[in-house]
Design an enzyme around this catalytic site. Sequence first.
Site, PDB file in Angstrom:
ATOM      1  N   LYS A 123      -9.487 -57.530 -22.590  1.00  9.83           N
ATOM      2  CA  LYS A 123      -8.269 -56.960 -23.158  1.00  9.83           C
ATOM      3  C   LYS A 123      -7.085 -57.394 -22.297  1.00  9.83           C
ATOM      4  CE  LYS A 123      -6.515 -52.335 -24.482  1.00  9.83           C
ATOM      5  NZ  LYS A 123      -6.880 -50.894 -24.506  1.00  9.83           N
ATOM      6  N   SER A 193      -6.283 -48.734 -28.762  1.00  9.40           N
ATOM      7  CA  SER A 193      -5.499 -49.916 -28.459  1.00  9.40           C
ATOM      8  C   SER A 193      -6.324 -51.168 -28.185  1.00  9.40           C
ATOM      9  CB  SER A 193      -4.617 -49.640 -27.234  1.00  9.40           C
ATOM     10  OG  SER A 193      -5.402 -49.356 -26.081  1.00  9.40           O
ATOM     11  N   SER A 217      -9.059 -45.213 -27.146  1.00  5.87           N
ATOM     12  CA  SER A 217      -8.782 -46.630 -27.367  1.00  5.87           C
ATOM     13  C   SER A 217      -9.990 -47.549 -27.305  1.00  5.87           C
ATOM     14  CB  SER A 217      -7.720 -47.113 -26.368  1.00  5.87           C
ATOM     15  OG  SER A 217      -6.472 -46.535 -26.662  1.00  5.87           O
TER      16      SER A 217
END
Length: 549
Positions: A123, A193, A217
């Site tokens: 990420k 996210s 997330s």
Amino acid sequence: MTTRLSRRQLFGAATAGAATVAGLGRAAASAGPARRLPSPAAITASDPALLSAVEAASLLQSRALHPRELLDACLSRSAAHDGGIGAWIRIYPEQAYEAAESAAQRLAAGSAPLVCGLPIALKDLYAVAGLPVTASSGVLAGNIAAGDSGVWRQLRDAGMVLIGHTHTHEFAIGTATPQVGNPWDVEYSPGGSSGGSAAALAARFTPCAVGTDTGGSLRIPASACGITSIKPTFGRCSTSGVIPLTWTRDHTGPMGRSVADASLLLSHMAGVDVDDPCTSVGPDVPAEGYPLTTVGGSRPLSGTRLGLPRGVADDLPGAIGTLFGGFLDLVRALGGEIVDVTVPDVPKGLLSGDYAEFGSYHRQFADRLPAYGQESALAATAAMASLALPVADYFALERARLRFQHDYNRMFAEHRLDAIVRPGSLTDGVRRDALSDSSVFAGARENYFWANYTGAPVVCTPVGRSAATGIPFGVQLGGVPWSEASLISIVLELQEAQPVWRDAPPLGPSPRRIPEVRVAAPGAGPTATNTDDTGPGIRFVPTTSTAAV
């Protein structure tokens, strides 16, 4: 050097490699049954990109597959299909091929870690020295990491191959990742996210990925994309060198197609990091790693008690309500017991403390507000205003959080629970053109916050796709702190009985020239992310205590 095989040769060699895989590294010969990799002879995929992480690891360890062949397949599939999805923010082919060759040498020498040679996506919050880390935000355009995040350092040392960074909702502030399409239907959100990581896994661009979870997330995108995530106990995995949202609630964690994939990754990313003192608090990571295989039998969950919070599924839309009910039926069919419980309420006001932590990091960018997206700019501005919160109030909120942790643990003790069960989503897919306020701080979001405020581990497992939208739906199983192995074992049995994680989205041609970046001189610092992310000296410590506070 390991012999490189074509895809046609690959699976013919798998049978020959079956006899050797058990004796390599940390594989089955030196570990208990829970650590076994699948036999190479049992692997039937025709394209290396379609292999699960444990399948790919088996073929790599048996040397039926060369790391470069696996990397080739992942990059080719990404280039052919990421146009409509947009999971990758950038990739690093030159560095990746060098890492693949190094991994091949380790595999050829024997005793390589089980993840050696596996490709992975990070990420875009995880620092990698000399590579960009931008939190998918214009605020950090051109930012080059000064060092490695603690998690990446461990995975790199284990021989993993970094393909690239995946998109996050800007600074991990939201739950939508609107710049990414859901591989099952690109008109829908992949969740957030960690939406880019989940989308890349679902699309079979990579067998492994990592994300973060501050308020769902890891779990929200896992549910939306039909993959598996593990939000470990707070402190189980390092957060050093990761761009923060809130220091005392951020969790780093693994994502995989199956729970075995995520468990394999967790075994190599968990552990003590001197740059993150919270990683020194809990029990040691199991020496043999986390479980990879089932116990089996017709009723493998006999004696397992799963708590169902009262009313938790009352408002689920019909199609996913049916899936949730089917999941509970599966638990019972495997011998488990569903127990109605009343969960303690998340204390009111804790978001005030979260906002203060959020603002403490973002105030360094106060002169860059126009570079944020509109929603993120509003959230960051409000967070910076929250720095006026009196210190006494902040400490009062932390005491309320401690009380909530103890109440949560007491619920487990009083009902003799092994886990609690919650929906992975409360909505049946979210269209990208219908997104409203997706801030992780918006509303109560108690379907997710409970696990971040307690620091407790959660596995989110896929249970099927909605008959109404076609979008996947998952279920969360949460435990008490440090109970990752127990949760993984439960989900292994559930996924063996209902292997919907194997379902893949039917991707059509959608080519994309993904931005490629070469390693450069590391940034100046002061920290690995090349931003001021040090945070407060006060750190959250998870507890298993049930005492009244």
